[in-house]
Design an enzyme around this catalytic site. Structure first.
Site, short mmCIF file in Angstrom:
data_model
loop_
_atom_site.label_atom_id
_atom_site.label_comp_id
_atom_site.label_asym_id
_atom_site.label_seq_id
_atom_site.Cartn_x
_atom_site.Cartn_y
_atom_site.Cartn_z
N THR A 11 45.87 41.53 68.28
CA THR A 11 46.40 42.42 69.32
C THR A 11 46.75 43.78 68.74
OG1 THR A 11 48.62 41.51 68.93
CG2 THR A 11 47.34 40.55 70.75
N SER A 12 46.20 44.08 67.56
CA SER A 12 46.54 45.31 66.87
C SER A 12 45.45 46.35 67.01
CB SER A 12 46.82 45.01 65.39
OG SER A 12 47.14 46.18 64.68
N ARG A 13 44.49 46.33 66.09
CA ARG A 13 43.35 47.25 66.12
C ARG A 13 42.09 46.49 65.75
NH1 ARG A 13 46.02 49.99 68.80
NH2 ARG A 13 46.63 52.18 68.51
N GLU A 73 36.00 50.61 70.69
CA GLU A 73 37.20 50.51 71.51
C GLU A 73 36.95 49.95 72.91
OE1 GLU A 73 40.95 50.48 72.84
OE2 GLU A 73 40.31 50.77 70.77
N HIS A 99 42.19 44.93 76.25
CA HIS A 99 43.28 45.72 75.66
C HIS A 99 44.50 45.74 76.58
CE1 HIS A 99 44.00 49.18 72.60
NE2 HIS A 99 45.10 48.49 72.82
N GLY A 132 47.51 44.29 75.78
CA GLY A 132 48.74 43.98 75.05
C GLY A 132 49.95 44.77 75.51
#
Length: 328
Positions: free
Chosen positions: A241-243, A272, A290, A292
């Protein structure tokens, strides 16, 4: 005469309450659609604005910063991550950069746990069965997942979000382990019940679940590369859930397809806006767009941080969330 209001350009649609407050405080140019700005539009915005408010979808690289007008003095990022902004070049040009840290901690940690449960308990597969109307009733052996209590959770990156994940996972009965650039203070380790691993390789090889919660920097690019992914146990799962850039997505896809890794839950991707098409074909993968930080509360708080950074700058002070190269 009152001084002229700051010229602020916002690159994406923001919650109404944030946009309305910006109208009250600044001479603001808001985005009419929610489509990302083109590079040409970003160039024009940076040539004319005093302050640019970009998001993660805007690549503010050295070439773009080099075309900034003399009025641009602050890039007030709407988001915590700044890997899409060339902070070094901005600083050289006398442009400050700020972000919105801290406000998304709980939302992202919640989503991390949701992904862990979704992958281990096969929740999307169950949803698909019900949506296809093919369910024939309960069966003792149907859609068997695994219990997360007692499993070893290895957290890669033990900052605010990593620690919030640890607290939640501990309530579910998971054993908390972590690898971090710097070891936590002893009292924090004790509070979290967390075991520190200096060697990431050794931690990865022994965990049942890996949670990626570190930022994307040059040193973390493909930190979970093919060699390190192969260290994972075949029954282990990984969530991110970061990058997306922290994981070698192609290597992960190959290993998931071959059964070398049991499953994955991803909310972020190397490209992305695009997940590897082969990932979508796999039943042992949960993919989210994305999400999160996607709570109304979180997005409004992000906007409030942006407003505070700009207003503080406008008052002649350093923005409270200024980002400097030494932090990266």
């Amino acid at each position: 005469m009152p001084s002229a209001r700051l010229s602020v350009v916002v690159t994406r649609r923001l919650p109404d309450v944030v946009e309305n407050r910006m109208r009250d405080l600044f001479d603001v140019s808001l985005r009419e659609t929610d489509a990302p700005m083109t590079r040409e539009e970003l160039v024009e915005a940076m040539k004319t604005a005093d302050v640019l408010v970009p998001t993660i979808t805007d690549k503010i690289d050295a070439g773009l910063v080099g075309q900034a007008g003399g009025n641009l003095k602050l890039i007030a990022n709407y988001g915590a991550g700044v890997d899409h902004i060339d902070v070094h070049t901005a600083r050289q040009r006398g442009i400050l950069v700020s972000n919105t840290p801290g406000v998304l901690t709980d939302d992202t940690a919640d989503m991390t746990m949701a992904l862990i449960l979704s992958v281990t308990r096969r929740i999307p597969e169950g949803l698909a069965v019900m949506q296809s109307e093919s369910w024939e009733g309960w069966s003792p052996t149907a859609l068997l997942g695994g219990r997360i209590a007692g499993r070893r959770l290895g957290i890669l990156g033990m900052g605010r979000i990593g620690q919030a994940v640890a607290r939640r996972a501990a309530v579910f009965g998971m054993q908390i382990h972590y690898h971090n650039r710097h070891r936590l203070r002893e009292e924090i380790e004790q509070e979290l019940g967390a075991t520190y691993w200096e060697s990431l390789d050794q931690m990865v090889a022994r965990m049942d679940v890996i949670s990626v919660n570190c930022p994307h920097t040059p040193s973390t690019f493909h930190l979970m590369n093919a060699r390190r992914l192969k260290l994972m146990k075949p029954e282990a799962v990984i969530v991110n859930t970061s990058r997306g850039e922290v994981i070698d997505e192609n290597a992960l896809t190959r290993m998931l397809r071959s059964g070398e890794i049991s499953g994955a839950g991803l909310d972020v991707y190397e490209q992305e806006n695009t997940a590897n098409p082969r990932l979508r074909e796999l039943k042992n993968v949960v993919l989210l767009p994305h999400m999160g930080s996607a709570t109304m509360e979180g997005r409004v708080e992000m906007g409030e941080k942006v407003l505070l950074n700009i207003k503080t700058f406008d008052d002649g002070h350093r923005p409270p969330d200024q980002v400097v190269p030494s932090m990266l």
